[in-house]
Design an enzyme around this catalytic site. Sequence first.
Site, PDB file in Angstrom:
ATOM      1  N   ARG A 251      30.681  37.217  39.461  1.00 52.23           N
ATOM      2  CA  ARG A 251      32.021  37.589  39.889  1.00 52.23           C
ATOM      3  C   ARG A 251      31.901  38.367  41.195  1.00 52.23           C
ATOM      4  NH1 ARG A 251      35.782  42.418  38.290  1.00 52.23           N
ATOM      5  NH2 ARG A 251      37.481  41.772  39.650  1.00 52.23           N
TER       6      ARG A 251
ATOM      7  N   HIS B 134      40.192  42.304  46.025  1.00 51.24           N
ATOM      8  CA  HIS B 134      39.585  43.513  45.453  1.00 51.24           C
ATOM      9  C   HIS B 134      39.739  44.622  46.499  1.00 51.24           C
ATOM     10  CE1 HIS B 134      36.495  44.856  42.239  1.00 51.24           C
ATOM     11  NE2 HIS B 134      36.844  45.954  42.910  1.00 51.24           N
TER      12      HIS B 134
ATOM     13  N   GLU C 132      42.434  44.858  39.313  1.00 48.41           N
ATOM     14  CA  GLU C 132      43.032  46.142  38.960  1.00 48.41           C
ATOM     15  C   GLU C 132      44.256  46.524  39.783  1.00 48.41           C
ATOM     16  OE1 GLU C 132      39.861  49.063  38.962  1.00 48.41           O
ATOM     17  OE2 GLU C 132      39.067  48.286  37.079  1.00 48.41           O
TER      18      GLU C 132
ATOM     19  N   ASN D 173      38.661  45.058  32.578  1.00 48.02           N
ATOM     20  CA  ASN D 173      37.660  45.982  33.118  1.00 48.02           C
ATOM     21  C   ASN D 173      37.756  47.251  32.292  1.00 48.02           C
ATOM     22  OD1 ASN D 173      37.522  44.080  35.145  1.00 48.02           O
ATOM     23  ND2 ASN D 173      38.205  45.431  36.800  1.00 48.02           N
TER      24      ASN D 173
ATOM     25  N   TYR E 102      35.751  50.981  31.049  1.00 53.26           N
ATOM     26  CA  TYR E 102      34.662  51.943  31.188  1.00 53.26           C
ATOM     27  C   TYR E 102      34.686  53.045  30.140  1.00 53.26           C
ATOM     28  CZ  TYR E 102      33.717  49.655  35.593  1.00 53.26           C
ATOM     29  OH  TYR E 102      33.389  48.711  36.530  1.00 53.26           O
TER      30      TYR E 102
ATOM     31  N   GLU F 194      34.546  43.580  33.923  1.00 50.47           N
ATOM     32  CA  GLU F 194      33.728  44.715  34.370  1.00 50.47           C
ATOM     33  C   GLU F 194      33.451  45.631  33.187  1.00 50.47           C
ATOM     34  OE1 GLU F 194      35.092  47.173  37.654  1.00 50.47           O
ATOM     35  OE2 GLU F 194      35.717  45.402  38.788  1.00 50.47           O
TER      36      GLU F 194
HETATM   37  C1  GBH Z   1      36.503  49.625  38.953  1.00 54.91           C
HETATM   38  O1  GBH Z   1      37.475  50.605  38.987  1.00 54.91           O
HETATM   39  C2  GBH Z   1      36.546  48.837  40.220  1.00 54.91           C
HETATM   40  O2  GBH Z   1      37.085  47.545  40.011  1.00 54.91           O
HETATM   41  C3  GBH Z   1      35.214  48.739  40.907  1.00 54.91           C
HETATM   42  O3  GBH Z   1      35.408  48.321  42.218  1.00 54.91           O
HETATM   43  C4  GBH Z   1      34.505  50.065  40.815  1.00 54.91           C
HETATM   44  O4  GBH Z   1      33.359  50.123  41.603  1.00 54.91           O
HETATM   45  C5  GBH Z   1      34.179  50.304  39.370  1.00 54.91           C
HETATM   46  O5  GBH Z   1      35.307  50.198  38.569  1.00 54.91           O
HETATM   47  C6  GBH Z   1      33.508  51.629  39.085  1.00 54.91           C
HETATM   48  O6  GBH Z   1      34.362  52.685  39.386  1.00 54.91           O
HETATM   49  O7  GBH Z   1      40.059  59.078  32.914  1.00 54.91           O
HETATM   50  O8  GBH Z   1      38.517  60.255  34.326  1.00 54.91           O
HETATM   51  O9  GBH Z   1      37.695  59.128  32.388  1.00 54.91           O
HETATM   52  C7  GBH Z   1      37.548  51.368  37.815  1.00 54.91           C
HETATM   53  C8  GBH Z   1      38.650  52.387  37.870  1.00 54.91           C
HETATM   54  C9  GBH Z   1      37.705  53.633  36.024  1.00 54.91           C
HETATM   55  C10 GBH Z   1      39.904  54.090  36.883  1.00 54.91           C
HETATM   56  C11 GBH Z   1      37.978  54.538  34.851  1.00 54.91           C
HETATM   57  C12 GBH Z   1      40.172  54.976  35.720  1.00 54.91           C
HETATM   58  C13 GBH Z   1      39.182  56.489  34.113  1.00 54.91           C
HETATM   59  C14 GBH Z   1      38.467  57.746  34.475  1.00 54.91           C
HETATM   60  N1  GBH Z   1      38.882  53.098  36.634  1.00 54.91           N
HETATM   61  N2  GBH Z   1      38.947  55.527  35.203  1.00 54.91           N
HETATM   62  S1  GBH Z   1      38.724  59.136  33.427  1.00 54.91           S
END
Ligand code: GBH
Length: 447
Positions: free
Chosen positions: A78, A122, A167, A293, A295, A352
């Site tokens: 991707r 992006h 996003e 995506n 995290y 992601e």
């Molecule tokens: C992605 O954004 C992007 O698509 C990518 O380009 C980037 O490099 C990658 O992730 C890593 O950042 O509430 O403080 O725990 C992710 C954006 C990540 C935004 C998680 C909200 C919550 C943080 N998101 N975040 S918190």
Amino acid sequence: MPTKVSFPEGFVWGCATASYQIEGAWDEDGRGESIWDRFSHTPDRVRDGDTGDVACDHYHRYREDVALMKELGLQGYRFSIAWPRVYPSGKGEVNQKGLDFYSRLVDELLAAGITPFPTLYHWDLPQALQDEGGWANRETAQRFAEYCATVVDHLGDRVKRWLIFNEPWVFTVLGYLAGIHPPGLRDASTALRTTHVVNLAQGLAARAMRATGKVEGLGTAFSMGGVYPASDSDEDRAAAERFHRFNNVWFLEPALTGRYPDAYAGGTDPARFGVEPGDMDIVKTDFDYIGINLYTRSVVANAPNDANLGARAVPVPDAERTAFGWEVYPEAIHDVIMRIWNDYRLPIFVTENGSSYEDVLDAQGAVNDPQRVSFLQRYVAQVARAIDDGADVRGYYLWSLMDNFEWAMGYSQRFGIVYTDYPTQRRIVKASGHWYRDVIAANGYEF
Ligand code: GBH
């Protein structure tokens, strides 16, 4: 007893990257200025004054990078296409050299047996369009659809599956409301209008792409996170639900249903989005799949003083965290996949997932990242659990192939399974990269 994690046949293992974060060559071969060039070239916007001018120099090193992907056994890749390489000022004359770069990249991938999965946007909007209002200007939606059709027309003989946006929530909210991404605005009413223009752009782009007759799959990659109520009270549960509607499905819901979700405690008047008659039919987009995506997660409490959602994320003390400070909470990926699958019943790709840690190149020239291996073992196991629970998950794209320009954080956060030694541009496969290669080869793992 070790846990055995396995995946259905045909499940796609990949990695993800984005143009501005890896390419460099910001002013080569006719590429126009993007909003991220302007932003990173402005003092005090990006940590340590970092820019994407060189980044991972992938524009010149894509052949070696594809060879590395092949070594890792990647089945899918991707990446994103930089609009200002294709249309330097966002519209008008096509820059053939820009298209040629992506055409060569696609050929290289296919020759290596790797399926390309490009994202059309992006975050690197042509600066010339920002000068005319960017995503707050309805014209941008038309220009975006034209750009997408041009790209599909040129690559669609070899590329079958696409992602339109990466996003939308992040680039509208961080760009127009929080002011930490370009254009750096803090303006709630403009932010709501950009929401709608982006949705129009997506609907128009999907139709223009399908009109080429070359598209087999279309979706968008949405930012999502686990959302859990801070207590069992009705108030906290309702607050968590509003938080989910705003943070997870704010863009997905209008695309699938033609309606904006009820996220604001006091309701949201469509007039504030700038909705005009007929718009919601355009916004409705026929997706073949949903990209997620993911995290981390948020724990959410009712907050009557919060003027918008009436909800707030509460701190989680003593949680395990990545270098970015995001909580490690593997169940979130299972729970969000199940919620999205149950609510919308479309195939899902994890577009992601990954983590940043303070990786160091040791004296032996190796990079040992046991925390990332552990993060991945636990998150990927939760993806397998979602599949066992009935969700139709088709693939997993790890963020990221290699350390790269992490937006407002510059080069301070390393997300790669490959270490980028910026001074030499050498790539060193981290322990997590070796782990991922074995997972792909076995279509599963034990831990
Ligand atoms: C992605 O954004 C992007 O698509 C990518 O380009 C980037 O490099 C990658 O992730 C890593 O950042 O509430 O403080 O725990 C992710 C954006 C990540 C935004 C998680 C909200 C919550 C943080 N998101 N975040 S918190």
